[in-house]
Design a protein around this motif. Sequence first.
Motif, short mmCIF file in Angstrom:
data_model
loop_
_atom_site.label_atom_id
_atom_site.label_comp_id
_atom_site.label_asym_id
_atom_site.label_seq_id
_atom_site.Cartn_x
_atom_site.Cartn_y
_atom_site.Cartn_z
N ALA A 1 -5.66 13.02 -5.22
CA ALA A 1 -5.83 12.47 -3.88
C ALA A 1 -5.86 10.95 -3.99
CB ALA A 1 -7.12 12.97 -3.23
N VAL A 2 -5.72 10.30 -2.85
CA VAL A 2 -5.83 8.84 -2.75
C VAL A 2 -7.06 8.52 -1.91
CG1 VAL A 2 -4.72 6.73 -1.87
CG2 VAL A 2 -3.34 8.50 -3.00
N VAL A 3 -7.77 7.47 -2.28
CA VAL A 3 -8.99 7.09 -1.56
C VAL A 3 -8.95 5.59 -1.28
CG1 VAL A 3 -10.34 8.91 -2.65
CG2 VAL A 3 -10.30 6.63 -3.69
N ALA B 1 -0.53 2.36 7.04
CA ALA B 1 0.70 2.52 6.24
C ALA B 1 0.48 3.51 5.11
CB ALA B 1 1.13 1.16 5.69
N ALA B 2 -0.68 3.45 4.47
CA ALA B 2 -0.99 4.38 3.39
C ALA B 2 -1.09 5.80 3.90
CB ALA B 2 -2.29 3.97 2.71
N ALA B 3 -1.72 5.97 5.07
CA ALA B 3 -1.87 7.30 5.64
C ALA B 3 -0.51 7.91 5.99
CB ALA B 3 -2.75 7.24 6.88
N ALA B 4 0.38 7.09 6.55
CA ALA B 4 1.71 7.60 6.89
C ALA B 4 2.46 8.07 5.65
CB ALA B 4 2.51 6.50 7.60
N ARG B 5 2.34 7.31 4.56
CA ARG B 5 3.05 7.68 3.33
C ARG B 5 2.41 8.91 2.69
NH1 ARG B 5 7.54 8.33 2.37
NH2 ARG B 5 8.32 8.17 0.23
N ALA B 6 1.08 8.97 2.70
CA ALA B 6 0.39 10.13 2.14
C ALA B 6 0.75 11.39 2.91
CB ALA B 6 -1.11 9.90 2.17
N ASP B 7 0.83 11.28 4.23
CA ASP B 7 1.21 12.42 5.06
C ASP B 7 2.63 12.88 4.74
OD1 ASP B 7 0.95 14.27 7.26
OD2 ASP B 7 2.19 12.91 8.43
N ALA B 8 3.54 11.91 4.57
CA ALA B 8 4.94 12.25 4.29
C ALA B 8 5.09 12.92 2.92
CB ALA B 8 5.79 10.99 4.35
N ALA C 1 0.83 -1.20 0.00
CA ALA C 1 0.00 0.00 0.00
C ALA C 1 0.87 1.26 0.00
CB ALA C 1 -0.93 0.00 1.20
N ALA C 2 1.91 1.27 0.83
CA ALA C 2 2.80 2.43 0.88
C ALA C 2 3.47 2.66 -0.47
CB ALA C 2 3.84 2.24 1.97
N ALA C 3 3.90 1.56 -1.12
CA ALA C 3 4.51 1.68 -2.44
C ALA C 3 3.51 2.19 -3.47
CB ALA C 3 5.07 0.32 -2.88
N ALA C 4 2.26 1.78 -3.33
CA ALA C 4 1.23 2.25 -4.25
C ALA C 4 1.00 3.75 -4.10
CB ALA C 4 -0.07 1.49 -4.00
N VAL C 5 1.04 4.25 -2.86
CA VAL C 5 0.89 5.68 -2.65
C VAL C 5 2.03 6.44 -3.33
CG1 VAL C 5 0.80 7.54 -0.94
CG2 VAL C 5 -0.42 5.41 -0.52
N ASP C 6 3.24 5.92 -3.20
CA ASP C 6 4.39 6.52 -3.90
C ASP C 6 4.14 6.58 -5.40
OD1 ASP C 6 5.94 7.01 -1.68
OD2 ASP C 6 7.15 5.20 -1.87
N GLU C 7 3.71 5.45 -5.96
CA GLU C 7 3.48 5.38 -7.41
C GLU C 7 2.38 6.35 -7.83
OE1 GLU C 7 1.69 2.39 -10.83
OE2 GLU C 7 1.63 1.82 -8.71
N LEU C 8 1.28 6.33 -7.10
CA LEU C 8 0.15 7.18 -7.46
C LEU C 8 0.49 8.66 -7.34
CD1 LEU C 8 -2.57 5.04 -5.69
CD2 LEU C 8 -2.39 5.41 -8.16
#
Length: 370
Positions: free
Chosen positions: A88-90, A100-107, A74-81
């Motif tokens: 935005a990501v949903v 994990a996704a929220a932490a990456r989106a925040d960063a 999920a974290a890698a997907a946020v990076d890619e997206l």
Amino acid sequence: MITPPSPSAAEHADGSSVRLGALVPLTRPGWVEAGRHLLAGLDLAVHEVNEAGGIDGRPLELLVRDTAADPERAAAAVDELAGLGVAAVVGEYHSVVARAAAARADALGVPFLCSSAVLDGLTEEPTEWVARLAPAQSRGWRIFADFLLSEGRHRIAVATQPSVYWASGTRVLRDHLAPHGGTVVELDANALAPEALCDALVEHNAAALLLLVGTPEPAVPIVRAVRGDRRLAELLIGAPAGQPEFAAWASALGEDGAGIPFLRYLPEHLGPLGERVAKELRERLGGAPSFVAFEGWDTVTVLASVLRSRGTDRPGIAGSWPRVAVEGTRGPIRFSRTPGIGVWQWTWAPLHVADRDPAAPDRFRVRHTG
């Protein structure tokens, strides 16, 4: 304070569409049925937004990524997206994955509107970038504990597996039940075969067993074993995480799967909008939509409203969470800051305790409202 992300969505988008990234569990070990319902809701709302003219004439495009219940994926997907220029990501259903996704989106400075995950600690620290539609676990599981007390069930056993989510739920239950004389004993579902678990329930004189485990394994074999054990005929089985909501539960267990209360994130009765969307979702899914499908529809509808009013600028989207006022399928949606929750939260999302009616397992009964 929201700082501009780098790179910005505008620098990556090609201008032909407004892109949203969608995180959905579509393969095992993810809860595939929940993922399918979530995606159906997301897709339907995107279709309706585009039928209504899109976002200022630009079509809304959903870039779907399968998380398979894997936080790293999920974290890698946020990076890619983020690199693909999504506004935005949903999405996401599993709490640990959403964290994990929220932490990456925040960063990265990417707005993330979480559809379904309920874990209170979705982020380590308060953030402006993340909002959530699902009610926080602490609220829902306290209501479930109140239901147990109203049923006269004070000696509670939980069949559990190692997980931050299950551990958090157990803690909520224990803390809420203790002042009322309730106790919680933990039984390791990985270490105990279903028959041995039944023996432990008898030994502890449990009045209720809560399934804090994955489905179909080991939840389905545990239910079968308990239902087949005459010593446990009076035992209440509960599943606060919502396993009985989905059709696969009824298919696997039949009558044995009825009468098992769970948390359902719906009002007691849908309004006109909810009924209309339910009809569309039923056609797409080939069966009754779960509350997760409604969460998906509401997610895109909220973001479409924000995109139309504030544009596709990521800081602008994140800065709009406290100004959201959108009519969703389950009631008016507004976000606020909730004590102990580090993200913008739809605090009063509807929920109740329901089960499948033993007289008609395809029908749901409301057992308790919070």
